[in-house]
Design a protein around this motif. Structure first.
Motif, PDB file in Angstrom:
ATOM      1  N   GLY B 116      -9.425   7.873  -4.195  1.00 61.62           N
ATOM      2  CA  GLY B 116      -9.569   6.692  -3.397  1.00 61.62           C
ATOM      3  C   GLY B 116      -8.505   5.788  -3.538  1.00 61.62           C
ATOM      4  N   LYS B 117      -7.586   6.112  -4.442  1.00 64.62           N
ATOM      5  CA  LYS B 117      -6.496   5.231  -4.528  1.00 64.62           C
ATOM      6  C   LYS B 117      -5.350   5.407  -3.652  1.00 64.62           C
ATOM      7  CE  LYS B 117      -3.646   5.848  -8.295  1.00 64.62           C
ATOM      8  NZ  LYS B 117      -3.150   6.036  -9.466  1.00 64.62           N
ATOM      9  N   THR B 118      -5.016   6.541  -3.118  1.00 63.32           N
ATOM     10  CA  THR B 118      -4.319   7.025  -2.169  1.00 63.32           C
ATOM     11  C   THR B 118      -4.713   6.395  -0.857  1.00 63.32           C
ATOM     12  OG1 THR B 118      -5.284   9.083  -1.806  1.00 63.32           O
ATOM     13  CG2 THR B 118      -3.291   9.154  -3.188  1.00 63.32           C
ATOM     14  N   TRP B 119      -6.151   6.268  -0.510  1.00 62.86           N
ATOM     15  CA  TRP B 119      -6.554   5.784   0.887  1.00 62.86           C
ATOM     16  C   TRP B 119      -6.441   4.338   0.560  1.00 62.86           C
ATOM     17  CZ3 TRP B 119      -7.420   8.523   4.917  1.00 62.86           C
ATOM     18  CH2 TRP B 119      -8.023   9.896   4.656  1.00 62.86           C
ATOM     19  N   ILE B 120      -6.464   3.730  -0.271  1.00 56.07           N
ATOM     20  CA  ILE B 120      -6.303   2.186  -0.520  1.00 56.07           C
ATOM     21  C   ILE B 120      -4.680   1.858  -0.043  1.00 56.07           C
ATOM     22  CG2 ILE B 120      -6.150   0.279  -2.082  1.00 56.07           C
ATOM     23  CD1 ILE B 120      -8.629   1.457  -3.492  1.00 56.07           C
ATOM     24  N   LYS B 121      -3.831   2.790  -0.713  1.00 53.60           N
ATOM     25  CA  LYS B 121      -2.524   2.563  -0.399  1.00 53.60           C
ATOM     26  C   LYS B 121      -2.081   2.856   0.929  1.00 53.60           C
ATOM     27  CE  LYS B 121       1.945   4.548  -2.246  1.00 53.60           C
ATOM     28  NZ  LYS B 121       2.266   5.712  -2.913  1.00 53.60           N
ATOM     29  N   ARG B 122      -2.745   3.700   1.586  1.00 55.16           N
ATOM     30  CA  ARG B 122      -2.533   3.778   2.912  1.00 55.16           C
ATOM     31  C   ARG B 122      -2.923   2.626   3.792  1.00 55.16           C
ATOM     32  NH1 ARG B 122      -5.203   9.394   2.263  1.00 55.16           N
ATOM     33  NH2 ARG B 122      -3.120  10.509   1.344  1.00 55.16           N
ATOM     34  N   ALA B 123      -4.134   2.019   3.379  1.00 51.46           N
ATOM     35  CA  ALA B 123      -4.732   0.804   4.039  1.00 51.46           C
ATOM     36  C   ALA B 123      -3.922  -0.192   3.876  1.00 51.46           C
ATOM     37  CB  ALA B 123      -6.063   0.780   3.643  1.00 51.46           C
ATOM     38  N   VAL B 124      -3.210  -0.570   2.753  1.00 50.32           N
ATOM     39  CA  VAL B 124      -2.429  -1.678   2.300  1.00 50.32           C
ATOM     40  C   VAL B 124      -1.142  -1.457   3.287  1.00 50.32           C
ATOM     41  CG1 VAL B 124      -0.885  -2.758   0.563  1.00 50.32           C
ATOM     42  CG2 VAL B 124      -3.250  -2.060   0.262  1.00 50.32           C
ATOM     43  N   VAL B 125      -0.416  -0.168   3.322  1.00 50.69           N
ATOM     44  CA  VAL B 125       0.719  -0.068   3.991  1.00 50.69           C
ATOM     45  C   VAL B 125       0.696  -0.131   5.365  1.00 50.69           C
ATOM     46  CG1 VAL B 125       2.585   1.735   4.602  1.00 50.69           C
ATOM     47  CG2 VAL B 125       1.827   1.716   2.591  1.00 50.69           C
ATOM     48  N   THR B 126      -0.497   0.206   5.960  1.00 50.41           N
ATOM     49  CA  THR B 126      -0.911  -0.027   7.195  1.00 50.41           C
ATOM     50  C   THR B 126      -0.816  -1.474   7.731  1.00 50.41           C
ATOM     51  OG1 THR B 126      -2.145   2.144   7.475  1.00 50.41           O
ATOM     52  CG2 THR B 126      -2.486   0.460   9.265  1.00 50.41           C
ATOM     53  N   ALA B 127      -1.755  -2.455   6.674  1.00 49.78           N
ATOM     54  CA  ALA B 127      -1.912  -3.786   7.084  1.00 49.78           C
ATOM     55  C   ALA B 127      -0.446  -4.518   6.882  1.00 49.78           C
ATOM     56  CB  ALA B 127      -2.924  -4.247   6.003  1.00 49.78           C
ATOM     57  N   CYS B 128       0.288  -3.964   5.927  1.00 53.22           N
ATOM     58  CA  CYS B 128       1.581  -4.978   5.741  1.00 53.22           C
ATOM     59  C   CYS B 128       2.502  -4.450   6.905  1.00 53.22           C
ATOM     60  CB  CYS B 128       2.297  -4.460   4.586  1.00 53.22           C
ATOM     61  SG  CYS B 128       1.467  -4.642   3.048  1.00 53.22           S
ATOM     62  N   PHE B 129       2.363  -3.158   7.371  1.00 48.42           N
ATOM     63  CA  PHE B 129       3.363  -3.027   8.785  1.00 48.42           C
ATOM     64  C   PHE B 129       2.978  -3.684   9.970  1.00 48.42           C
ATOM     65  CE2 PHE B 129       3.963  -0.309  12.459  1.00 48.42           C
ATOM     66  CZ  PHE B 129       5.643  -0.337  12.575  1.00 48.42           C
ATOM     67  N   VAL B 130       1.581  -3.818  10.219  1.00 47.73           N
ATOM     68  CA  VAL B 130       0.989  -4.221  11.386  1.00 47.73           C
ATOM     69  C   VAL B 130       1.520  -5.854  11.191  1.00 47.73           C
ATOM     70  CG1 VAL B 130      -0.861  -4.883  12.936  1.00 47.73           C
ATOM     71  CG2 VAL B 130      -0.571  -2.778  11.876  1.00 47.73           C
TER      72      VAL B 130
END
Lengths: 503, 151
Positions: B116-130
């Motif tokens: 689950g941690k890696t999915w949260i990391k991906r979501a955070v990276v995506t949100a930051c990038f956008v």
């Protein structure tokens, strides 16, 4: 000495801020494997639309300079050259890092880059006006041959196969003819409404340089960069400076070789670095140390690849012929701001030309200062997974291509050209001559038509285009560059065949 | 790279060359196609030479696309095509970028998909990038991009 009058403009708040931003950003982009200087500059062009021409060029120039130098960070700490220009740096730089001398190698690389880079920009300052005066003698036939020369030289020197390089140039020249022609207003090769206005250079540049990289990263699958960053221990900058002074041979050969190679259109930083490394090794009294972590190897390679930057802009600013693929992208940046480089650039836009050149001089110093202190951080950034990098570059490409003219057509053109270029590259074709063909195509065509009109009224086409000292000289250079590259290709193939037979 | 890939690649370029030459020599007004004719002639000769070499098995330059590379690339390429040719315009640039970026990260991220941690990391990276893209393009550069759904 005109350039001195425009030095102050570099230090205006916005210009200096852009110079700082371009330098730091360039160092980080350069340190990131897979992001070449050409691609970094292409991705930055859309940001310059909203700036004055000179400020846009300062940003692009700073990014160009520091991405080349930044490539040394990953070359030394990760053994992955940030750009092809840093290949020679990996040979000794990574060995030094493995021996606990990573900081020293980085310091030497930035100091040598600054020395080489400053020498290269000084060459640009003093050679450009001289060549610009000479370029005043050029008529339509000469400009036509010059444009062809630009495409053929890059086509034959930048590619592993001369025929495929020239063919790439032809594809670029053809792409340049898409749209309405200037004389008759006739439609040419328009099979989709997106192509009505022709191919937008910036969208094409982004597509041709960025999208193949994205696809290359996809093709690697679920992988990290695969290398571990070597820890950088502290090392005195003063000691590194003393070491640099103790190695005048490597610094001199690197600087001079890089400068000379930079002046030749089509021969990029990769060749500059490797030739300088090779020559330094030949003349060095410590030949046996090369490849085992010798500081001379790092100094020669880095001085050369940065010394190449300034001179590669000489043919661009005087004759509109880019000396390197990155210079071709810079030409695109100049054109979108309505500045056409050539013999009258220094008469019509001295402020733009000199401020840009001066900013590159200041940029070299900034690059060195920041490089010495942020190298460790840049190496961490270089470890960003390829998956993140691919997604970032793709999104930036889409936004960048759209922002050119707020047109989805440009985004489609960018994507189609990019996907096509990826496969062409896999089959041995090269993006640089294709871009050159695209950029120089309109110059070649307009001078071909203009020259044709003059010829019809005077001596006839054959005589107009194929006679006269300058025409014959340019044709001879075109033929010589193609013949030389063909001979080199044949020689290397024979050598490879011989090696294969021996193995 | 195998011979058939060489033949396919150079054959395609040769076909484009012939098409360009045919249009250049048949379309009117002839004056408008004078320069394209010049280019097309050289184009066809060089493309023919490359194709001939490929057919004879003499082509050496180029590494082609291996099966593994192609299979690795296909998911990303499909996402890219949907993003560029459909989603960006239909869903809006920022929505499409958020979805596309997250899918690409999930497809190619070497981190395990079971945590689950890696999915949260991906979501955070995506949100930051956008957020950075929005700040750069919409706020700083004032570039108006299509915005259909959400923003």
């Amino acid at each position: 000495m005109d350039f001195i009058f425009y030095f102050g403009d570099v230090f205006s708040p916005l210009s200096f801020l852009l110079l700082l931003g371009g330098t730091i950003g360039g160092l980080i982009l350069g340190a990131t494997p897979g992001l070449s200087p050409t691609m970094a500059v292409a991705l930055l062009i859309p940001f310059t639309f909203h700036l004055e021409a000179v400020q846009g060029l300062i940003l692009l120039g700073a990014a160009y300079t520091s991405t080349v130098a930044g490539g040394a960070v990953s070359a030394i700490l990760l053994k992955i050259p940030g750009a092809p220009a840093n290949i020679a740096t990996t040979l000794d730089g990574h060995q030094m890092a493995k021996q606990g001398q990573g900081a020293k190698a980085l310091q030497l690389s930035f100091l040598a880059s600054a020395v080489g880079g400053i020498f290269g920009v000084l060459l640009l300052i003093f050679l450009t006006p001289l060549l610009a005066e000479w370029a005043l003698a050029f008529g339509p036939s000469h400009l036509f041959w010059l444009a062809i020369l630009g495409v053929t030289v890059i086509g034959s020197l930048d590619s592993a196969s001369v025929v495929k390089g020239l063919l790439s140039g032809c594809i670029g020249l053809w792409l340049a003819t898409i749209g309405f022609d200037d004389i008759m207003g006739a439609q040419r090769f328009i099979f989709h409404p997106s192509l009505g206005g022709g191919i937008n250079i910036i969208a094409a540049l982004i597509g041709l340089f960025a999208i193949p990289q994205v696809l290359t990263m996809f093709a690697k699958g679920r992988r990290t960069s695969g290398a571990e960053v070597i820890e950088v221990q502290k090392h005195s900058v003063l000691d590194a400076t003393k070491e640099l002074i103790r190695r005048p041979l490597a610094l001199g050969i690197g600087t001079i070789t890089g400068s000379i190679i930079g002046l030749i259109p089509g021969v990029g930083g990769q060749i500059a670095g490797l030739v300088a490394y090779d020559q330094t090794k030949k003349f060095s009294s410590e030949k046996e140390k090369f490849g085992k972590g010798h500081s001379e190897g790092v100094i020669a390679a880095e001085a050369a690849n940065n010394a190449m930057v300034g001179p590669s802009l000489v043919p661009l600013l005087t004759l509109s012929i880019p000396g390197s693929p990155t210079a071709a992208v810079l030409l695109g940046g100049l054109l979108i701001h309505g500045i056409f480089p050539g013999s009258d650039l220094f008469d019509n836009h001295p402020d733009v030309a000199w401020t840009f050149i001066n900013s590159m001089l200041v940029g070299q110093v900034l690059m060195c200062l920041f490089g010495l202190y942020v190298a460790g951080l840049a190496a961490r950034v270089a470890q960003v997974p390829q998956s993140v990098m691919a997604a970032i570059v793709l999104a930036l490409s889409v936004f960048g291509a759209y922002s050119v003219q707020s047109s989805m057509g440009d985004v489609y053109v960018m994507a189609c050209l990019g996907i096509g270029m990826y496969f062409l590259e896999r089959f041995g074709f090269s993006a640089a001559p294709l871009v050159l063909g695209l950029i120089l195509g309109p110059i070649a065509e307009s001078n071909f038509i203009q020259g044709g009109m003059i010829a019809d009224a005077t001596v006839g086409r054959a005589s107009y285009f194929l006679s006269g000292g300058l025409n014959l000289f340019l044709i001879a250079v075109v033929v010589a560059s193609v013949a030389y590259s063909a001979w080199m290709e044949l020689r290397s193939r024979r050598y490879t065949t011989k090696e294969e037979a021996q193995a | 790279m195998n011979r058939s890939q060489h033949i396919f690649g150079s054959g395609l370029v040769f076909a484009v060359g012939i098409w360009v030459a045919w249009i250049s020599y048949t379309q009117a007004p002839a004056e408008a196609f004078l320069f394209p004719r010049l280019i097309a002639s050289v184009f066809v000769v060089l493309a023919g030479w490359t194709f001939g070499k490929a057919v004879l098995g003499l082509s050496k330059v180029g590494s082609g696309v291996s099966r593994t590379m192609f299979l690795n690339m296909v998911p990303g390429l499909v996402v890219m095509l949907i993003y560029v040719f459909w989603a960006a315009k239909t869903l809006g640039f920022y929505t499409a970028t958020t979805i596309g970026f997250f899918i690409l990260l999930s497809l190619y991220d070497p981190a395990p998909h079971s945590e689950g941690k890696t999915w949260i990391k991906r979501a955070v990276v995506t949100a930051c990038f956008v957020a950075v893209m929005y700040g750069l393009f919409a706020l700083l550069l004032s570039v108006y991009t299509p915005r259909e759904i959400l923003f």
